[in-house]
Each structure stands twice: as C-alpha cells, then as structure tokens.
Design an enzyme around this catalytic site. Structure first.
Site, PDB file in Angstrom:
ATOM      1  N   GLY A 202      51.595  53.628  44.641  1.00  0.00           N
ATOM      2  CA  GLY A 202      51.112  55.218  44.364  1.00  0.00           C
ATOM      3  C   GLY A 202      49.786  55.528  45.263  1.00  0.00           C
ATOM      4  N   ASP A 203      49.381  56.752  45.015  1.00  0.00           N
ATOM      5  CA  ASP A 203      48.305  57.015  45.925  1.00  0.00           C
ATOM      6  C   ASP A 203      46.896  56.987  45.027  1.00  0.00           C
ATOM      7  OD1 ASP A 203      48.164  59.226  44.188  1.00  0.00           O
ATOM      8  OD2 ASP A 203      48.367  60.671  45.581  1.00  0.00           O
ATOM      9  N   GLY A 204      46.035  57.133  45.835  1.00  0.00           N
ATOM     10  CA  GLY A 204      44.514  57.025  45.143  1.00  0.00           C
ATOM     11  C   GLY A 204      44.316  58.160  44.003  1.00  0.00           C
ATOM     12  N   PRO A 205      44.519  59.461  44.398  1.00  0.00           N
ATOM     13  CA  PRO A 205      43.927  60.556  43.343  1.00  0.00           C
ATOM     14  C   PRO A 205      44.678  60.324  41.996  1.00  0.00           C
ATOM     15  CG  PRO A 205      44.267  61.494  45.431  1.00  0.00           C
ATOM     16  CD  PRO A 205      44.690  59.907  45.534  1.00  0.00           C
ATOM     17  N   VAL A 207      47.272  57.535  40.976  1.00  0.00           N
ATOM     18  CA  VAL A 207      47.440  56.270  40.157  1.00  0.00           C
ATOM     19  C   VAL A 207      45.908  55.410  40.235  1.00  0.00           C
ATOM     20  CG1 VAL A 207      48.492  54.121  40.738  1.00  0.00           C
ATOM     21  CG2 VAL A 207      49.820  56.170  40.847  1.00  0.00           C
ATOM     22  N   GLY A 208      45.397  55.426  41.657  1.00  0.00           N
ATOM     23  CA  GLY A 208      44.205  54.520  41.615  1.00  0.00           C
ATOM     24  C   GLY A 208      43.087  55.280  40.627  1.00  0.00           C
ATOM     25  N   GLU A 246      34.046  46.754  48.381  1.00  0.00           N
ATOM     26  CA  GLU A 246      33.938  46.254  49.674  1.00  0.00           C
ATOM     27  C   GLU A 246      34.338  47.506  50.635  1.00  0.00           C
ATOM     28  OE1 GLU A 246      32.916  43.502  50.449  1.00  0.00           O
ATOM     29  OE2 GLU A 246      33.046  42.420  48.532  1.00  0.00           O
ATOM     30  N   CYS A 280      37.071  46.244  59.228  1.00  0.00           N
ATOM     31  CA  CYS A 280      35.838  46.548  58.592  1.00  0.00           C
ATOM     32  C   CYS A 280      34.450  46.051  59.172  1.00  0.00           C
ATOM     33  CB  CYS A 280      35.654  46.291  57.020  1.00  0.00           C
ATOM     34  SG  CYS A 280      36.270  44.667  56.532  1.00  0.00           S
TER      35      CYS A 280
HETATM   36  P1  NAD Z   1      40.729  54.616  51.281  1.00  0.00           P
HETATM   37  O1  NAD Z   1      39.415  54.436  50.738  1.00  0.00           O
HETATM   38  O2  NAD Z   1      41.333  55.733  51.706  1.00  0.00           O
HETATM   39  O3  NAD Z   1      41.780  53.755  50.459  1.00  0.00           O
HETATM   40  C1  NAD Z   1      41.731  52.715  49.833  1.00  0.00           C
HETATM   41  C2  NAD Z   1      42.525  52.540  48.605  1.00  0.00           C
HETATM   42  O4  NAD Z   1      41.785  53.317  47.441  1.00  0.00           O
HETATM   43  C3  NAD Z   1      44.109  52.803  48.613  1.00  0.00           C
HETATM   44  O5  NAD Z   1      44.835  52.245  47.843  1.00  0.00           O
HETATM   45  C4  NAD Z   1      43.914  54.311  48.143  1.00  0.00           C
HETATM   46  O6  NAD Z   1      45.069  54.856  47.509  1.00  0.00           O
HETATM   47  C5  NAD Z   1      42.769  54.240  47.043  1.00  0.00           C
HETATM   48  N1  NAD Z   1      41.869  55.429  46.417  1.00  0.00           N
HETATM   49  C6  NAD Z   1      41.902  56.515  47.234  1.00  0.00           C
HETATM   50  N2  NAD Z   1      41.428  57.428  46.429  1.00  0.00           N
HETATM   51  C7  NAD Z   1      41.190  56.849  45.385  1.00  0.00           C
HETATM   52  C8  NAD Z   1      40.338  57.452  43.945  1.00  0.00           C
HETATM   53  N3  NAD Z   1      39.928  58.374  44.032  1.00  0.00           N
HETATM   54  N4  NAD Z   1      40.486  56.460  43.040  1.00  0.00           N
HETATM   55  C9  NAD Z   1      40.944  55.262  42.968  1.00  0.00           C
HETATM   56  N5  NAD Z   1      41.576  54.674  44.261  1.00  0.00           N
HETATM   57  C10 NAD Z   1      41.713  55.600  45.450  1.00  0.00           C
HETATM   58  O7  NAD Z   1      40.640  53.324  52.503  1.00  0.00           O
HETATM   59  P2  NAD Z   1      41.710  52.869  53.597  1.00  0.00           P
HETATM   60  O8  NAD Z   1      41.815  54.088  54.519  1.00  0.00           O
HETATM   61  O9  NAD Z   1      42.984  52.637  52.919  1.00  0.00           O
HETATM   62  O10 NAD Z   1      41.227  51.718  54.480  1.00  0.00           O
HETATM   63  C11 NAD Z   1      40.213  51.775  55.280  1.00  0.00           C
HETATM   64  C12 NAD Z   1      38.906  51.664  54.929  1.00  0.00           C
HETATM   65  O11 NAD Z   1      38.737  50.459  54.163  1.00  0.00           O
HETATM   66  C13 NAD Z   1      37.652  51.619  56.038  1.00  0.00           C
HETATM   67  O12 NAD Z   1      36.546  52.279  55.649  1.00  0.00           O
HETATM   68  C14 NAD Z   1      37.442  49.869  56.032  1.00  0.00           C
HETATM   69  O13 NAD Z   1      36.060  49.760  56.654  1.00  0.00           O
HETATM   70  C15 NAD Z   1      37.531  49.581  54.524  1.00  0.00           C
HETATM   71  N6  NAD Z   1      37.720  48.329  54.282  1.00  0.00           N
HETATM   72  C16 NAD Z   1      36.479  47.497  53.949  1.00  0.00           C
HETATM   73  C17 NAD Z   1      36.653  46.179  53.962  1.00  0.00           C
HETATM   74  C18 NAD Z   1      35.446  45.177  53.324  1.00  0.00           C
HETATM   75  O14 NAD Z   1      35.697  44.059  53.120  1.00  0.00           O
HETATM   76  N7  NAD Z   1      34.339  45.643  53.291  1.00  0.00           N
HETATM   77  C19 NAD Z   1      37.892  45.393  54.101  1.00  0.00           C
HETATM   78  C20 NAD Z   1      38.716  46.473  54.712  1.00  0.00           C
HETATM   79  C21 NAD Z   1      38.651  47.643  54.828  1.00  0.00           C
END
Ligand code: NAD
Length: 471
Positions: A202-205, A207-208, A246, A280
């Site tokens: 599912g999505d973030g808004p 399920v997350g 992270e 990242c």
């Molecule tokens: P994102 O933040 O859009 O999504 C990441 C996850 O969070 C997804 O599973 C998404 O569904 C979920 N999510 C979104 N909104 C949420 C909410 N309100 N509540 C709970 N969960 C929610 O990131 P992305 O586009 O999937 O990934 C790219 C980003 O990840 C880049 O900024 C990258 O730098 C970062 N990243 C960091 C590391 C690290 O180790 N520091 C490693 C890999 C990626």
C-alpha cells in the site's frame, strides 16, 4: 506478468486485502505493467500489527540459537535466489542488472552473516554493582522502505529486528513492492515462524501512516525522503515512539590536490551514477580548489561520456531509466532550474525516448545557493563547485543534509584532518572500503539513528534497570 501478488502476508498466512484492491507495478524501461501487489488500508494494518504483537509475546524471549536459526534460513534463501531477485529489482526499478546483482549479493548477505556472529558475542544483560541492566526488545516495529534498494533496505530492518527479539510489520514502497513480496514468499516457503515478518502492501498516506499511528507499534524504522521522515517523526512523537530515520542526502566529494584528481573524479562519477543516480549516498557535489576546476570539469565530462545508457537488463548498462515518470519530471525540473539560475551545463547525453530516462548531466559554475547544489535530484547529475583551498570545508558543509561525504588527498593525514571537519554521518577517505559492520546513518536533515552491525541491532533494544537485581 509473472509477479502477481494479491495478498498481504500476515501471521504466516497470505491474506486478501480488506478492500480487495490491487496495485499495478510499472516497468520503467518498457513503461508497461510488470506485476501487481495488494493495496491495503488501516484494517489490514491492524490485522498485521495484531499478528506481530501475538508473535512478539514469545519471540522477545527466544533464545540466541532460535534467532540465529531464522537468520541462517534468511541467508540461505537470499544466497540461493540472488539472480532472480536482482532481475526482479531491475524489472521494477530499472536498476542496471550489474548494480542490482552486486547490491543483492553483498550488503544484505553480509548483514545477515554479521548479525549471526554478533549474537554470539552480544551482551543482553550486564551488571553495575548490585544492579542488573538488561537490554530488551522494544516491541513490534514498523519497517517502512523506499523503492531504490528494495532488497537490502527491507532485509536490514527485518534481520536486525528479529536478532533483537522484535517482530515486524513491513511496508515496501508502492512504486516497487515486488522484490519485498517475492523475498517474503521465499522466506515463508522455508518456514519463517508466523508473525515475525508481516508484509502489507500500500501507499504512505494510508498504510504507512496507519502503521506509524497504530498503538501496537513500539518503534518505527524508516528509510525514505526527508519530508516523509519529518512527518513520520511528528506522528511517532505524538505517541512518544522512537524512530530510526534514514533520509536523503546531497553528499560532497572534496578533492584536495591535483595528484589524486584522476582517482577522485573516477570515484565520484561512479558514486553519482550508481543506480542511475538514485542512491541516497550518491556523491552529487564535487568540491574542488579553484585552480583545479578546469581539469576537474574535463575529467568529469570524459567519465560521464563513457557511461553506457540503455536497457537495465543489459550487462553493460550503467544508466537505466529513472523509476517513474514522476521522478523524471522532478529531476528535469531541477536540471532546468540549474540553467535558469546561471550554472553552465557542460555535459548532457543522448538518452532513449521511451522509458523514464533523464540525461546524465554535469554542471559547472554552480553556486551553493542554487537548487542543483542544494536539492537531492535523484538522477545522474553532478554539480561542480570550486573555492579557494581554505574555503573547501565550509563549501562542502553548506548543505541541509549530512548523510555522506568523500575526501580525497595525496597526503592522508591532511585528508583525515579535512574529513574530521565534515558534517556527515559516513565519510570515505581516499576511496576506503565500505564496512557493513560500522554504523550507517546521517546528520542534520539526513536522519536520526543508525543501521547496520551491532549499532543497528541496538536501535531495536530498550534498557531495563533492576536495582538489587543481580541474581
Ligand atoms: P518516500 O519518502 O516518498 O517513501 C518512502 C516510504 O515511505 C514508502 O514506502 C512510502 O509509501 C512511505 N510513506 C510515504 N508517506 C508516508 C507517511 N506519511 N507515513 C508513513 N509512510 C509514508 O521516499 P522514496 O521516494 O520512496 O525514496 C527515495 C528517498 O529515500 C530519497 O530521498 C533517498 O535519499 C531516501 N533514501 C535514504 C536512504 C538512507 O539510507 N539514508 C536509503 C535509500 C533511500
């Protein structure tokens, strides 16, 4: 389409989503559906958290041998299926196959091996005079992961939690969930104890968010963007639940002298282009002394010109498509802003017209205030900045992020002294080898907490103190 998942994995069973909704997953190279995954809601999250809570009742008291047995099973599964998982990763993310294969066979495998060894030595209880200090599992945890390294991110969180005595409710990115579902399916076939890992699509808004806010979740381990990390930390803060975040980066590669320039530029371009710039820790800001600027630009352009662009399944490809049309649009917009704000585009490659390709790009005359110097672009774009030698550290540190950095200098003592002054969680000196047993994580807007090795395991533990508790 071979990879059709229409059920969550909850309590050791494959469970249909409450709404029966399924999400199509796109192959970003062919721009066509390549599989599907269940799309959950808060009812599914509630079921999964209940299953994780039930399993936690006994797993928190599991023996070291029981934990090692599960980790060994995960290790065997991973090693036996590297090729299939890497191909699936290339399919749903567009990651070049050689990168996907290397990243599947190295870090997650090593993490499992390290955890098995760490458990032999780790002290879950110690004494201070007549006081006993125990380190106990924090509880059922939420593991929320992005799409760019879909196997290692999920595996590191699940394995560290299981080693600590925790159980997990995991949610992969809705953009690329197939690797997670396949990996858990493989674990399930080899007898993963029910409830240890629960996987909800599912999505973030929806399920997350429901995971973070569920009262049964005692810790949130998140990898993703800084904006999402911030909203997760706020929601977790409401319940006083700890988080490990992270997040994003805009990492600097600092070159100190001419003698090392060739090695430094090769290393920087390799990092900046890895996984098509969707890493990242990618070194996306090259920081050089003003007198080396012309030479650095020339070398960077010649390395960029050699990057093979094309089909991610092709063994020679280094640059594939970006993961989605949305990511492509965002990257193009930031690249355009670079030109608008006065940077000089000194390299741009021709890319295929189908697939979400973004041209590998090099900019010079970049000012630290420009978006191309500040924003994480998540595409193969290098911004070259220069300054007098005495200002290199300040220029490198002029960033909201603090995830990683590289320092290159022929004089190692000087390079180490510069490295000491860099505000980043992970600093590589002269291309030093990545050590997966060392703590990994960022400073400033790049996050909180650490993953990997003993340090990553400790995130999932709480202290419990018993005065007069020595037996
Ligand atoms: P994102 O933040 O859009 O999504 C990441 C996850 O969070 C997804 O599973 C998404 O569904 C979920 N999510 C979104 N909104 C949420 C909410 N309100 N509540 C709970 N969960 C929610 O990131 P992305 O586009 O999937 O990934 C790219 C980003 O990840 C880049 O900024 C990258 O730098 C970062 N990243 C960091 C590391 C690290 O180790 N520091 C490693 C890999 C990626």
């Amino acid at each position: 389409m071979e990879y059709q998942f229409d059920r969550h994995y909850i309590g050791g069973n494959w469970v249909a989503p409450h709404s029966n909704a399924v999400l199509d997953v796109e192959n970003p190279f062919l721009v066509e559906a390549c599989g599907s995954a269940p799309f959950g809601d808060e009812h599914d999250v509630d079921l999964a958290v209940r299953a994780a809570s039930t399993a936690f009742e006994s797993w928190q008291h599991s023996s070291i041998a029981q934990r090692q047995q599960v980790l060994r099973m995960m290790h065997e599964v991973l090693v036996a299926n590297v090729e299939e998982l890497a191909q699936l990763w290339a399919l749903e993310v567009g990651t070049p196959i050689t990168t996907a294969r290397q990243a599947t066979s190295f870090l997650p495998v090593k993490v499992l091996e390290d955890l098995i060894t760490i458990l032999d030595e780790f002290s879950f209880s110690s004494t201070l005079g007549t006081t006993r200090v125990d380190r106990v599992a924090v509880g059922p945890v939420a593991a929320i992961t992005p799409w760019n390294y879909p196997i290692s991110q999920l595996l590191i969180k699940c394995a560290s939690a299981i080693a600590a005595g925790c159980t997990v409710v995991a949610k992969p990115s809705e953009i690329a969930p197939l690797c997670a579902f396949r990996l858990v399916q493989l674990f399930d076939k080899q007898g993963l104890p029910p409830g240890l890992i629960n996987l909800v699509g599912g999505d973030g808004p929806k399920v997350g968010d429901a995971m973070v806010k569920h009262p049964g979740i005692r810790f949130v381990s998140f990898t993703g963007s800084t904006n999402t990390g911030r909203s997760i930390a706020a929601a977790a803060g409401e319940r006083l639940v700890r988080t490990c975040l992270e997040l994003g980066g805009k990492s600097a590669s600092i070159v100190l002298d001419e003698q090392i320039l060739g090695t430094a530029i090769a290393g920087t371009v390799g990092s900046c282009s890895r996984n098509t710039g969707q890493t990242c820790t990618a070194l996306t800001r090259l920081v050089v002394p003003a007198n080396l600027l012309d030479m650095a630009c020339e070398l960077a352009v010649s390395h960029f010109a050699n990057l093979v662009i094309g089909d991610p399944r092709d063994e020679s490809t280094v640059i594939g498509p970006l993961v989605s049309a949305k990511q492509r649009e965002r990257a193009l917009e930031i690249i355009e802003s670079g030109e608008r704000q006065g940077a000089e585009k000194i390299f741009s490659a021709k890319v295929p017209t189908t697939g979400h390709f973004v041209s590998p790009t090099v900019f010079r005359n970049v000012e630290p205030t420009m978006r191309i110097a500040r924003d994480e672009i998540f595409a193969p774009v290098l911004s070259i900045l220069s300054a007098p030698e005495s200002e290199l550290v300040d220029l490198a540190n002029d960033s909201d992020y603090g995830l990683a950095a590289s320092v290159w200098g022929t004089d190692t003592a000087q390079a180490l002294s510069v490295a000491d002054q860099i505000d980043a969680g992970t600093i590589t000196v002269n291309g030093g080898a990545f050590n997966p047993a060392a703590p990994y994580g960022g400073l400033k807007q790049s996050g909180l907490g650490r993953e990997l090795g003993r340090f990553g395991l400790e995130e999932f533990l709480e202290y419990k103190t018993f005065h007069g508790g020595v037996r």
